[in-house]
Design a protein around this motif. Structure first.
Motif, PDB file in Angstrom:
ATOM      1  N   GLY A   1     -11.410   0.967  22.448  1.00 11.16           N
ATOM      2  CA  GLY A   1     -11.525   0.122  23.630  1.00 11.16           C
ATOM      3  C   GLY A   1     -12.942  -0.046  24.121  1.00 11.16           C
ATOM      4  O   GLY A   1     -13.235  -0.970  24.887  1.00 11.16           O
TER       5      GLY A   1
ATOM      6  N   ASN B   1      -8.946   1.318  32.980  1.00  6.63           N
ATOM      7  CA  ASN B   1      -9.404  -0.045  32.728  1.00  6.63           C
ATOM      8  C   ASN B   1      -9.154  -0.461  31.284  1.00  6.63           C
ATOM      9  O   ASN B   1      -8.787  -1.614  31.009  1.00  6.63           O
ATOM     10  CB  ASN B   1     -10.888  -0.170  33.056  1.00  6.63           C
ATOM     11  CG  ASN B   1     -11.156  -0.093  34.546  1.00  6.63           C
ATOM     12  OD1 ASN B   1     -10.242  -0.230  35.350  1.00  6.63           O
ATOM     13  ND2 ASN B   1     -12.404   0.129  34.914  1.00  6.63           N
TER      14      ASN B   1
ATOM     15  N   LEU C   1      -5.505  -1.373  30.840  1.00  6.61           N
ATOM     16  CA  LEU C   1      -5.137  -2.647  31.450  1.00  6.61           C
ATOM     17  C   LEU C   1      -5.708  -3.841  30.699  1.00  6.61           C
ATOM     18  O   LEU C   1      -5.063  -4.888  30.606  1.00  6.61           O
ATOM     19  CB  LEU C   1      -5.599  -2.682  32.910  1.00  6.61           C
ATOM     20  CG  LEU C   1      -4.920  -1.696  33.863  1.00  6.61           C
ATOM     21  CD1 LEU C   1      -5.537  -1.789  35.240  1.00  6.61           C
ATOM     22  CD2 LEU C   1      -3.435  -1.947  33.930  1.00  6.61           C
ATOM     23  N   THR C   2      -6.925  -3.714  30.182  1.00  8.92           N
ATOM     24  CA  THR C   2      -7.598  -4.867  29.581  1.00  8.92           C
ATOM     25  C   THR C   2      -7.533  -4.891  28.060  1.00  8.92           C
ATOM     26  O   THR C   2      -7.874  -5.909  27.453  1.00  8.92           O
ATOM     27  CB  THR C   2      -9.081  -4.888  30.001  1.00  8.92           C
ATOM     28  OG1 THR C   2      -9.714  -3.675  29.555  1.00  8.92           O
ATOM     29  CG2 THR C   2      -9.215  -5.002  31.500  1.00  8.92           C
ATOM     30  N   ASP C   3      -7.101  -3.786  27.421  1.00 10.28           N
ATOM     31  CA  ASP C   3      -7.097  -3.731  25.965  1.00 10.28           C
ATOM     32  C   ASP C   3      -5.730  -3.333  25.424  1.00 10.28           C
ATOM     33  O   ASP C   3      -5.029  -4.135  24.805  1.00 10.28           O
ATOM     34  CB  ASP C   3      -8.164  -2.743  25.483  1.00 10.28           C
ATOM     35  CG  ASP C   3      -8.470  -2.918  23.995  1.00 10.28           C
ATOM     36  OD1 ASP C   3      -7.622  -3.492  23.294  1.00 10.28           O
ATOM     37  OD2 ASP C   3      -9.534  -2.465  23.537  1.00 10.28           O
TER      38      ASP C   3
ATOM     39  N   ARG D   1      -2.889  -2.749  26.870  1.00 14.19           N
ATOM     40  CA  ARG D   1      -1.757  -3.473  27.462  1.00 14.19           C
ATOM     41  C   ARG D   1      -2.225  -4.797  28.043  1.00 14.19           C
ATOM     42  O   ARG D   1      -1.860  -5.188  29.140  1.00 14.19           O
ATOM     43  CB  ARG D   1      -1.094  -2.617  28.544  1.00 14.19           C
ATOM     44  CG  ARG D   1      -0.509  -1.320  28.035  1.00 14.19           C
ATOM     45  CD  ARG D   1       0.138  -0.522  29.150  1.00 14.19           C
ATOM     46  NE  ARG D   1       1.216  -1.278  29.780  1.00 14.19           N
ATOM     47  CZ  ARG D   1       1.904  -0.852  30.840  1.00 14.19           C
ATOM     48  NH1 ARG D   1       1.606   0.323  31.376  1.00 14.19           N
ATOM     49  NH2 ARG D   1       2.867  -1.572  31.353  1.00 14.19           N
ATOM     50  N   ALA D   2      -3.047  -5.502  27.284  1.00 17.25           N
ATOM     51  CA  ALA D   2      -3.638  -6.751  27.773  1.00 17.25           C
ATOM     52  C   ALA D   2      -2.579  -7.821  28.021  1.00 17.25           C
ATOM     53  O   ALA D   2      -2.644  -8.564  29.010  1.00 17.25           O
ATOM     54  CB  ALA D   2      -4.679  -7.258  26.776  1.00 17.25           C
TER      55      ALA D   2
ATOM     56  N   THR E   1      -0.844  -7.161  31.286  1.00 19.65           N
ATOM     57  CA  THR E   1      -1.705  -7.558  32.410  1.00 19.65           C
ATOM     58  C   THR E   1      -1.751  -9.068  32.550  1.00 19.65           C
ATOM     59  O   THR E   1      -1.719  -9.606  33.665  1.00 19.65           O
ATOM     60  CB  THR E   1      -3.124  -7.003  32.206  1.00 19.65           C
ATOM     61  OG1 THR E   1      -3.059  -5.589  32.047  1.00 19.65           O
ATOM     62  CG2 THR E   1      -4.009  -7.337  33.392  1.00 19.65           C
ATOM     63  N   LEU E   2      -1.816  -9.775  31.407  1.00 16.50           N
ATOM     64  CA  LEU E   2      -1.812 -11.234  31.454  1.00 16.50           C
ATOM     65  C   LEU E   2      -0.518 -11.755  32.069  1.00 16.50           C
ATOM     66  O   LEU E   2      -0.530 -12.716  32.854  1.00 16.50           O
ATOM     67  CB  LEU E   2      -1.995 -11.791  30.042  1.00 16.50           C
ATOM     68  CG  LEU E   2      -1.980 -13.319  29.904  1.00 16.50           C
ATOM     69  CD1 LEU E   2      -3.126 -13.939  30.686  1.00 16.50           C
ATOM     70  CD2 LEU E   2      -2.061 -13.723  28.439  1.00 16.50           C
TER      71      LEU E   2
END
Length: 216
Positions: A165, A172, A175-177, A179-180, A183-184
């Motif tokens: 990541g 972070n 959330l952004t990698d 389980r992207a 989150t989207l």
């Protein structure tokens, strides 16, 4: 159906407290109070509690909104003292946005709260607030002390956060990698909700003037 929002919230909160609270009491409340609390944490927590108590006695809506914001900012300070600056920043941003929304809504509401029709109303509300607060605090202590071992999933996240990541902040990176897409999806839900609220506001304005938004 009484049409009273405080009555509805009181029933919901009491139901949420009684059902799981009975299970906690039946199991003997197996938790220990944290003893590593610093003087700064106690000071900030006491101020937050004092502001929360003041919320129960104020009569002006604007003052109540300011006190509610003070509670949120105080929690952000606790996050910062506890060593979580990212959570503190998120809390500050959300609290600021909430304050702005409240102030915009207050323009369409009376300056003071409506008086309670029955004398015991304020006492019952205060009692419900205290019970709910104690339950949430106790539940948080129990939940934080129930884990007996290290989760395999948590270990995988910690091990892969930096090499895969590229970030030291595991939350972070998740959330952004990792389980992207999740989150989207959450962002998409918020966008749809925002568009729905905007449509209702525009429809309300059109109804007040006697014309639909498209006709204006």
């Amino acid at each position: 159906q009484t049409g009273s929002l405080p009555a509805y919230l009181g029933v919901i909160f009491l139901t949420a407290v009684v059902l799981p609270g009975w299970a906690l009491v039946a199991n003997g409340l197996p938790f220990a109070l944290p003893l590593d609390t610093t003087a700064l944490q106690l000071t900030v927590a006491s101020q937050v509690a004092a502001v929360g108590l003041a919320l129960a006695v104020v009569r002006r809506r604007f003052v109540a909104v300011l006190l509610l914001g003070a509670v949120g900012y105080g929690v952000a300070v606790l996050f910062l003292v506890q060593g979580a600056p990212d959570l503190a920043l998120t809390q500050i941003l959300v609290e600021t946005l909430t304050l702005v929304i409240f102030v915009l809504v207050l323009r369409h509401l009376p300056e003071r709260f409506e008086p309670v029709r029955w004398r015991a109303g304020n006492g019952v509300r205060a009692l419900i607030s205290v019970v709910v607060g104690m339950f949430v605090a106790g539940f948080a202590l129990i939940a934080s002390q129930e884990r007996a071992g290290t989760s395999a999933t948590s270990s995988e996240y910690l091990e892969r956060s930096v090499p895969e990541g590229g970030g030291q902040n595991v939350v972070n990176v998740i959330l952004t990698d990792f389980r992207a897409l999740d989150t989207l999806g959450e962002i998409a839900v918020l966008c749809v909700a925002a568009m729905g609220i905007a449509s209702l506001v525009l429809a309300g304005r059109g109804g007040e003037s006697g014309k639909l938004p498209d006709e204006q």
